[in-house]
Write an enzyme that holds these catalytic residues in place. Structure first.
Site, PDB file in Angstrom:
ATOM      1  N   GLN A 104       0.849  -1.193   0.000  1.00  0.00           N
ATOM      2  CA  GLN A 104       0.000   0.000   0.000  1.00  0.00           C
ATOM      3  C   GLN A 104       0.879   1.235   0.000  1.00  0.00           C
ATOM      4  OE1 GLN A 104      -2.420   0.512   3.540  1.00  0.00           O
ATOM      5  NE2 GLN A 104      -2.943   2.608   2.986  1.00  0.00           N
ATOM      6  N   ALA A 164      -4.939   0.036   5.381  1.00  0.00           N
ATOM      7  CA  ALA A 164      -5.660  -0.966   4.596  1.00  0.00           C
ATOM      8  C   ALA A 164      -4.872  -2.271   4.543  1.00  0.00           C
ATOM      9  CB  ALA A 164      -5.915  -0.442   3.183  1.00  0.00           C
ATOM     10  N   TYR A 165      -3.565  -2.166   4.387  1.00  0.00           N
ATOM     11  CA  TYR A 165      -2.701  -3.350   4.376  1.00  0.00           C
ATOM     12  C   TYR A 165      -2.830  -4.103   5.694  1.00  0.00           C
ATOM     13  CZ  TYR A 165       1.702  -6.017   4.260  1.00  0.00           C
ATOM     14  OH  TYR A 165       2.649  -7.011   4.303  1.00  0.00           O
ATOM     15  N   GLY A 166      -2.710  -3.389   6.804  1.00  0.00           N
ATOM     16  CA  GLY A 166      -2.822  -4.032   8.113  1.00  0.00           C
ATOM     17  C   GLY A 166      -4.176  -4.666   8.338  1.00  0.00           C
ATOM     18  N   LYS A 169      -4.473  -7.916   6.255  1.00  0.00           N
ATOM     19  CA  LYS A 169      -3.620  -8.961   6.816  1.00  0.00           C
ATOM     20  C   LYS A 169      -4.208  -9.482   8.134  1.00  0.00           C
ATOM     21  CE  LYS A 169      -0.131  -9.341   3.889  1.00  0.00           C
ATOM     22  NZ  LYS A 169       0.174 -10.601   3.181  1.00  0.00           N
TER      23      LYS A 169
END
Length: 260
Positions: A104, A164-166, A169
């Protein structure tokens, strides 16, 4: 930092067929070389087919068994076709390392665009969901197997720079645990790993956008450095092996103590 680790292979994955996504670079490429050295027949998948073919040639030159298949993790039909290709090549699947990821653009939650969220959902969550279902279906026909998903240390805590990545995941951790509980009775183990800072192309790209990321990571890591991709792949190899036969539903940190 080089990825050389002077640890002799011991046949940890001898006789197994293992599918690896995101295998053209970083952790996935390290896993391809390691799993093959540990005795697995590997099927490598990624968009970067030129890089895949180089790795396949390298493995074959060393006496290993390897094949490549083009794969866009944002394409569910393509994921299913890649797993079908494993069946065409080997007739079974013993292990799968779902490793591809979309990075991201760093920035706070307020400025994260809908397009970023959509990409994170497609590659860092839905792709793993689709892959696990296809992999489990093939493993089920062979009496079982093991799946390992690459998550991130960013899934285990607040992630203001990569929200958003976190989030995706963390959602991946949830479906990893759910799949383990659902498929355990069928002999399919499912685990995840949460690497911390790792010396890959992705972290170099983040460093270029946000200088100081690597220095901050090293300062926050008790071991004082980035992980080598091979070190992360070693954890995945163990989880895929029969040595981890009673391990399922685990989310294993591989972060040098940064999450402790």
């Amino acid at each position: 930092m080089t990825d050389d680790i002077d640890i002799a292979p011991i046949g940890l994955l001898s006789g197994k067929v293992v599918f690896i996504t995101g295998a053209s670079r970083g952790i996935g490429a390290a896993a391809a070389r390691l799993f093959a050295a540990e005795g697995a027949a590997v099927v490598l998948a990624a968009r970067g087919t030129d890089a895949l073919e180089r790795i396949v040639k390298e493995i074959r030159a060393g006496g290993g068994v390897a094949d490549a298949v083009a794969l866009d993790l944002a394409d569910p039909a393509g994921i299913r076709a890649a797993v079908d290709r494993v069946e065409d090549l080997h007739g079974r699947l013993d292990g799968a390392f779902n490793n591809g990821a979309a990075g991201q653009r760093p920035g706070p939650l307020d400025t994260t665009a809908d397009e970023d969220i959509d990409e994170q959902f497609a590659v860092n969550f839905r792709a793993h969901w689709t892959a696990m279902k296809a992999e489990a279906a093939l493993m089920r026909r062979g009496g079982g197997g093991a799946i390992v998903n690459t998550s991130s240390i960013g899934s285990r805590r607040a992630n203001p720079a990569l929200p958003a990545y976190g989030a995706m995941k963390r959602a991946l951790n949830s479906i990893t645990e759910t799949a383990a509980a659902t498929w355990g009775p069928e002999g399919i183990r499912v685990n995840g790993i949460t690497p911390g800072g790792t010396a890959t192309e992705m972290i170099e790209e983040w460093e270029a956008v946000s200088p100081g990321i690597i220095e901050a990571n090293n300062a926050a890591t008790p071991l004082g450095r980035m992980a080598r991709p091979r070190e992360v792949a070693e954890a995945a190899a163990w989880l895929l092996s029969d040595r981890a036969s009673m391990v399922t539903g685990a989310i294993l940190p591989v972060d040098g103590g940064a999450g402790a």
